[in-house]
Design a protein around this motif. Structure first.
Motif, PDB file in Angstrom:
ATOM      1  N   VAL A   1       0.841  -1.208   0.000  1.00 27.32           N
ATOM      2  CA  VAL A   1       0.000   0.000   0.000  1.00 27.32           C
ATOM      3  C   VAL A   1       0.870   1.249   0.000  1.00 27.32           C
ATOM      4  CG1 VAL A   1      -1.644   1.355   1.350  1.00 27.32           C
ATOM      5  CG2 VAL A   1      -1.980  -1.106   1.092  1.00 27.32           C
ATOM      6  N   ASN A   2       1.881   1.274   0.865  1.00 24.13           N
ATOM      7  CA  ASN A   2       2.725   2.460   0.964  1.00 24.13           C
ATOM      8  C   ASN A   2       3.500   2.712  -0.320  1.00 24.13           C
ATOM      9  OD1 ASN A   2       3.161   3.890   3.853  1.00 24.13           O
ATOM     10  ND2 ASN A   2       2.437   1.798   4.137  1.00 24.13           N
ATOM     11  N   TYR A   3       4.072   1.667  -0.906  1.00 27.10           N
ATOM     12  CA  TYR A   3       4.857   1.869  -2.119  1.00 27.10           C
ATOM     13  C   TYR A   3       3.983   2.271  -3.295  1.00 27.10           C
ATOM     14  CZ  TYR A   3       9.246   0.388  -0.055  1.00 27.10           C
ATOM     15  OH  TYR A   3      10.382   0.340   0.712  1.00 27.10           O
ATOM     16  N   LEU A   4       2.793   1.694  -3.406  1.00 29.07           N
ATOM     17  CA  LEU A   4       1.900   2.089  -4.483  1.00 29.07           C
ATOM     18  C   LEU A   4       1.472   3.541  -4.311  1.00 29.07           C
ATOM     19  CD1 LEU A   4      -0.975   0.003  -5.999  1.00 29.07           C
ATOM     20  CD2 LEU A   4      -1.312   2.413  -5.474  1.00 29.07           C
ATOM     21  N   ALA A   5       1.113   3.924  -3.073  1.00 30.72           N
ATOM     22  CA  ALA A   5       0.708   5.301  -2.816  1.00 30.72           C
ATOM     23  C   ALA A   5       1.843   6.276  -3.101  1.00 30.72           C
ATOM     24  CB  ALA A   5       0.245   5.442  -1.363  1.00 30.72           C
ATOM     25  N   CYS A   6       3.071   5.846  -2.816  1.00 31.79           N
ATOM     26  CA  CYS A   6       4.233   6.704  -3.040  1.00 31.79           C
ATOM     27  C   CYS A   6       4.430   6.989  -4.521  1.00 31.79           C
ATOM     28  CB  CYS A   6       5.472   6.025  -2.461  1.00 31.79           C
ATOM     29  SG  CYS A   6       7.002   6.989  -2.562  1.00 31.79           S
TER      30      CYS A   6
ATOM     31  N   SER B   1       2.098   6.214  -7.137  1.00 28.17           N
ATOM     32  CA  SER B   1       0.884   6.522  -7.910  1.00 28.17           C
ATOM     33  C   SER B   1      -0.247   6.931  -6.968  1.00 28.17           C
ATOM     34  CB  SER B   1       0.475   5.305  -8.753  1.00 28.17           C
ATOM     35  OG  SER B   1       1.534   4.862  -9.574  1.00 28.17           O
ATOM     36  N   PRO B   2      -0.132   8.079  -6.315  1.00 26.58           N
ATOM     37  CA  PRO B   2      -1.087   8.437  -5.260  1.00 26.58           C
ATOM     38  C   PRO B   2      -2.518   8.617  -5.729  1.00 26.58           C
ATOM     39  CG  PRO B   2       0.312  10.306  -5.814  1.00 26.58           C
ATOM     40  CD  PRO B   2       0.898   9.119  -6.496  1.00 26.58           C
ATOM     41  N   ASP B   3      -2.731   8.860  -7.015  1.00 24.81           N
ATOM     42  CA  ASP B   3      -4.087   9.079  -7.510  1.00 24.81           C
ATOM     43  C   ASP B   3      -4.811   7.787  -7.882  1.00 24.81           C
ATOM     44  OD1 ASP B   3      -3.774  11.831  -7.246  1.00 24.81           O
ATOM     45  OD2 ASP B   3      -2.970  12.050  -9.283  1.00 24.81           O
ATOM     46  N   THR B   4      -4.173   6.635  -7.685  1.00 17.19           N
ATOM     47  CA  THR B   4      -4.785   5.374  -8.093  1.00 17.19           C
ATOM     48  C   THR B   4      -6.025   5.056  -7.269  1.00 17.19           C
ATOM     49  OG1 THR B   4      -2.588   4.557  -8.707  1.00 17.19           O
ATOM     50  CG2 THR B   4      -4.346   2.932  -8.527  1.00 17.19           C
TER      51      THR B   4
ATOM     52  N   PRO C   1      16.604   1.162   2.140  1.00 22.66           N
ATOM     53  CA  PRO C   1      16.571   2.608   2.372  1.00 22.66           C
ATOM     54  C   PRO C   1      15.188   3.186   2.056  1.00 22.66           C
ATOM     55  CG  PRO C   1      17.664   2.133   0.286  1.00 22.66           C
ATOM     56  CD  PRO C   1      17.424   0.803   0.947  1.00 22.66           C
ATOM     57  N   HIS C   2      14.737   4.073   2.941  1.00 19.14           N
ATOM     58  CA  HIS C   2      13.444   4.697   2.722  1.00 19.14           C
ATOM     59  C   HIS C   2      13.448   5.493   1.414  1.00 19.14           C
ATOM     60  CE1 HIS C   2      13.832   4.509   7.211  1.00 19.14           C
ATOM     61  NE2 HIS C   2      12.644   3.952   7.076  1.00 19.14           N
ATOM     62  N   PRO C   3      12.288   5.631   0.774  1.00 14.05           N
ATOM     63  CA  PRO C   3      12.236   6.516  -0.395  1.00 14.05           C
ATOM     64  C   PRO C   3      12.692   7.930  -0.020  1.00 14.05           C
ATOM     65  CG  PRO C   3      10.213   5.251  -0.169  1.00 14.05           C
ATOM     66  CD  PRO C   3      10.986   5.040   1.093  1.00 14.05           C
ATOM     67  N   GLU C   4      13.406   8.565  -0.911  1.00 13.06           N
ATOM     68  CA  GLU C   4      13.818   9.937  -0.636  1.00 13.06           C
ATOM     69  C   GLU C   4      12.624  10.875  -0.658  1.00 13.06           C
ATOM     70  OE1 GLU C   4      16.948  11.206  -3.182  1.00 13.06           O
ATOM     71  OE2 GLU C   4      18.329   9.607  -2.559  1.00 13.06           O
ATOM     72  N   THR C   5      11.720  10.647  -1.586  1.00 14.64           N
ATOM     73  CA  THR C   5      10.499  11.447  -1.683  1.00 14.64           C
ATOM     74  C   THR C   5       9.371  10.552  -2.178  1.00 14.64           C
ATOM     75  OG1 THR C   5      10.947  12.110  -3.981  1.00 14.64           O
ATOM     76  CG2 THR C   5      11.731  13.593  -2.226  1.00 14.64           C
ATOM     77  N   CYS C   6       8.144  11.006  -1.968  1.00 20.49           N
ATOM     78  CA  CYS C   6       6.962  10.344  -2.518  1.00 20.49           C
ATOM     79  C   CYS C   6       6.108  11.375  -3.226  1.00 20.49           C
ATOM     80  CB  CYS C   6       6.133   9.675  -1.417  1.00 20.49           C
ATOM     81  SG  CYS C   6       6.786   8.084  -0.846  1.00 20.49           S
ATOM     82  N   ASN C   7       5.376  10.931  -4.225  1.00 18.08           N
ATOM     83  CA  ASN C   7       4.416  11.807  -4.877  1.00 18.08           C
ATOM     84  C   ASN C   7       3.236  12.060  -3.946  1.00 18.08           C
ATOM     85  OD1 ASN C   7       5.929  11.839  -7.324  1.00 18.08           O
ATOM     86  ND2 ASN C   7       5.075   9.858  -7.867  1.00 18.08           N
ATOM     87  N   GLY C   8       2.565  13.143  -4.158  1.00 12.23           N
ATOM     88  CA  GLY C   8       1.438  13.486  -3.308  1.00 12.23           C
ATOM     89  C   GLY C   8       0.663  14.633  -3.923  1.00 12.23           C
ATOM     90  N   PRO C   9      -0.322  15.108  -3.206  1.00 12.63           N
ATOM     91  CA  PRO C   9      -0.715  14.688  -1.857  1.00 12.63           C
ATOM     92  C   PRO C   9      -1.547  13.408  -1.874  1.00 12.63           C
ATOM     93  CG  PRO C   9      -2.163  16.436  -2.608  1.00 12.63           C
ATOM     94  CD  PRO C   9      -1.118  16.268  -3.676  1.00 12.63           C
TER      95      PRO C   9
ATOM     96  N   THR D   1      -2.529  20.833   8.824  1.00  9.89           N
ATOM     97  CA  THR D   1      -2.010  22.042   8.176  1.00  9.89           C
ATOM     98  C   THR D   1      -1.141  21.617   6.992  1.00  9.89           C
ATOM     99  OG1 THR D   1      -0.190  22.075   9.778  1.00  9.89           O
ATOM    100  CG2 THR D   1      -2.109  23.455  10.257  1.00  9.89           C
ATOM    101  N   CYS D   2      -1.804  21.031   6.006  1.00 14.69           N
ATOM    102  CA  CYS D   2      -1.136  20.415   4.862  1.00 14.69           C
ATOM    103  C   CYS D   2      -1.859  20.813   3.586  1.00 14.69           C
ATOM    104  CB  CYS D   2      -1.126  18.893   5.024  1.00 14.69           C
ATOM    105  SG  CYS D   2      -0.466  18.305   6.619  1.00 14.69           S
ATOM    106  N   ALA D   3      -1.455  20.245   2.478  1.00 12.81           N
ATOM    107  CA  ALA D   3      -2.018  20.614   1.182  1.00 12.81           C
ATOM    108  C   ALA D   3      -3.521  20.347   1.137  1.00 12.81           C
ATOM    109  CB  ALA D   3      -1.320  19.832   0.073  1.00 12.81           C
ATOM    110  N   GLU D   4      -4.214  21.177   0.389  1.00 12.32           N
ATOM    111  CA  GLU D   4      -5.660  21.008   0.234  1.00 12.32           C
ATOM    112  C   GLU D   4      -5.953  19.641  -0.386  1.00 12.32           C
ATOM    113  OE1 GLU D   4      -9.484  23.237  -1.895  1.00 12.32           O
ATOM    114  OE2 GLU D   4      -7.452  24.063  -2.077  1.00 12.32           O
ATOM    115  N   GLY D   5      -6.935  18.967   0.185  1.00 16.65           N
ATOM    116  CA  GLY D   5      -7.315  17.662  -0.316  1.00 16.65           C
ATOM    117  C   GLY D   5      -6.530  16.507   0.272  1.00 16.65           C
ATOM    118  N   SER D   6      -5.501  16.790   1.057  1.00 19.55           N
ATOM    119  CA  SER D   6      -4.710  15.731   1.671  1.00 19.55           C
ATOM    120  C   SER D   6      -5.278  15.372   3.042  1.00 19.55           C
ATOM    121  CB  SER D   6      -3.251  16.160   1.815  1.00 19.55           C
ATOM    122  OG  SER D   6      -3.117  17.187   2.792  1.00 19.55           O
ATOM    123  N   ALA D   7      -4.841  14.257   3.566  1.00 22.76           N
ATOM    124  CA  ALA D   7      -5.209  13.842   4.920  1.00 22.76           C
ATOM    125  C   ALA D   7      -4.153  12.860   5.397  1.00 22.76           C
ATOM    126  CB  ALA D   7      -6.586  13.192   4.943  1.00 22.76           C
TER     127      ALA D   7
END
Length: 274
Positions: free
Chosen positions: A141-146, A148-151, A165-173, A238-244
């Motif tokens: 779940v985490n890797y897919l969300a990282c 392709s977050p809109d899936t 090693p943890h991902p350096e960054t993930c796509n979002g929000p 206090t994050c991007a609109e539409g995120s949670a």
């Protein structure tokens, strides 16, 4: 109704209640890239929770977890349990391709195909599909969300995050609710070494920092705390609109805890646009 028909057919075929199959049919739902189990609520155009089993588990095993499945059905959600790929090098053990060497299937494509198939055959609302998973399923779940977050509409992993090693960054929000046991010793909050040190589970709190960055949160500090039964919850708003982003600990080990399904539905239905 649909659920009662499914149970009646299972009883007629097996002589006992069998919680697996394809919306009342004994066999799994077969698609080109794999297979899945599904149960439907007494509603049309239903939302759905897709839940990925853990390492060595199965979709049929997921459907036998009635403490998770029944509350979701009662709240009007279909429940899908896809089958992981068998690993010949592990005697046919099933898992997910979230880490190099863990398999060859494109799991995002497979799960997308499964949801589209369920929409065509059973009228699932594809705009309201949550992806959850336990242990290895939660890592997936985490890797897919990282990547392709809109899936999916939201992500609700239990007892699994990233590997080192943890991902350096993930796509979002994204919209994510992570649940973890305080005494989990299979996937500890800090992670652990596996395979003589060849593999390293990641740190759950480090993963949450990655998700705060992906969601553009202005601070590391949670903006809210609450409890739901034994669940101790913290959230970042206090994050991007539409995120949670929310995280819940419970006083247990490596399991999908009682009460999880209702808590997740309450959270999801409280999100704007859900």
């Amino acid at each position: 109704m649909i659920r009662e028909f499914s149970l009646a057919l299972a009883l007629a075929v097996t002589g006992q209640i069998a919680f697996a199959g394809c919306a009342g049919q004994e066999d799994t739902c077969e698609i080109p890239m794999g297979a899945y189990h599904i149960e439907l609520p007494d509603a049309d155009n239903a939302p759905m929770v897709v839940f990925l089993h853990g390492y060595g588990g199965s979709g049929s095993g997921t459907m036998r977890n009635r403490g998770m499945v029944e509350p979701l059905l009662e709240r009007g959600y279909a429940v899908m349990a896809p089958e992981g790929l068998e690993r010949p090098d592990r005697g046919g053990t099933k898992s997910w391709n979230f880490y190099p060497g863990f398999g060859e299937r494109d799991e995002t494509a497979f799960l997308t195909e499964a949801v589209q198939d369920a929409a065509r055959r059973f009228g699932i609302d594809t705009d309201r599909v949550l992806l959850g998973g336990f242990s290895a399923g939660a890592f997936m779940v985490n890797y897919l969300a990282c990547e392709s977050p809109d899936t999916f509409s939201a992500y609700v992993p239990v007892s699994g995050g990233f590997w080192r090693p943890h991902p350096e960054t993930c796509n979002g929000p994204i919209r994510m609710f992570h649940t973890h046991g305080w005494t989990d010793n299979v996937v500890p909050l800090e992670g652990r070494l596996l395979g003589g040190g060849r593999f390293q589970q990641g740190d759950i709190h480090a993963g949450l920092e990655i998700w705060r960055d992906a969601n553009g949160c202005v601070d590391h500090k949670p903006t809210g705390f609450s409890t739901t039964g034994d669940f101790m919850r913290r959230r970042w708003t206090t994050c991007a609109e539409g995120s949670a982003l929310e995280f819940a600990l419970f006083p247990g080990g490596h399991t999908v805890p009682a009460g999880w399904a209702d808590m997740i539905v309450d959270w999801y239905e409280g999100l704007p646009g859900s």
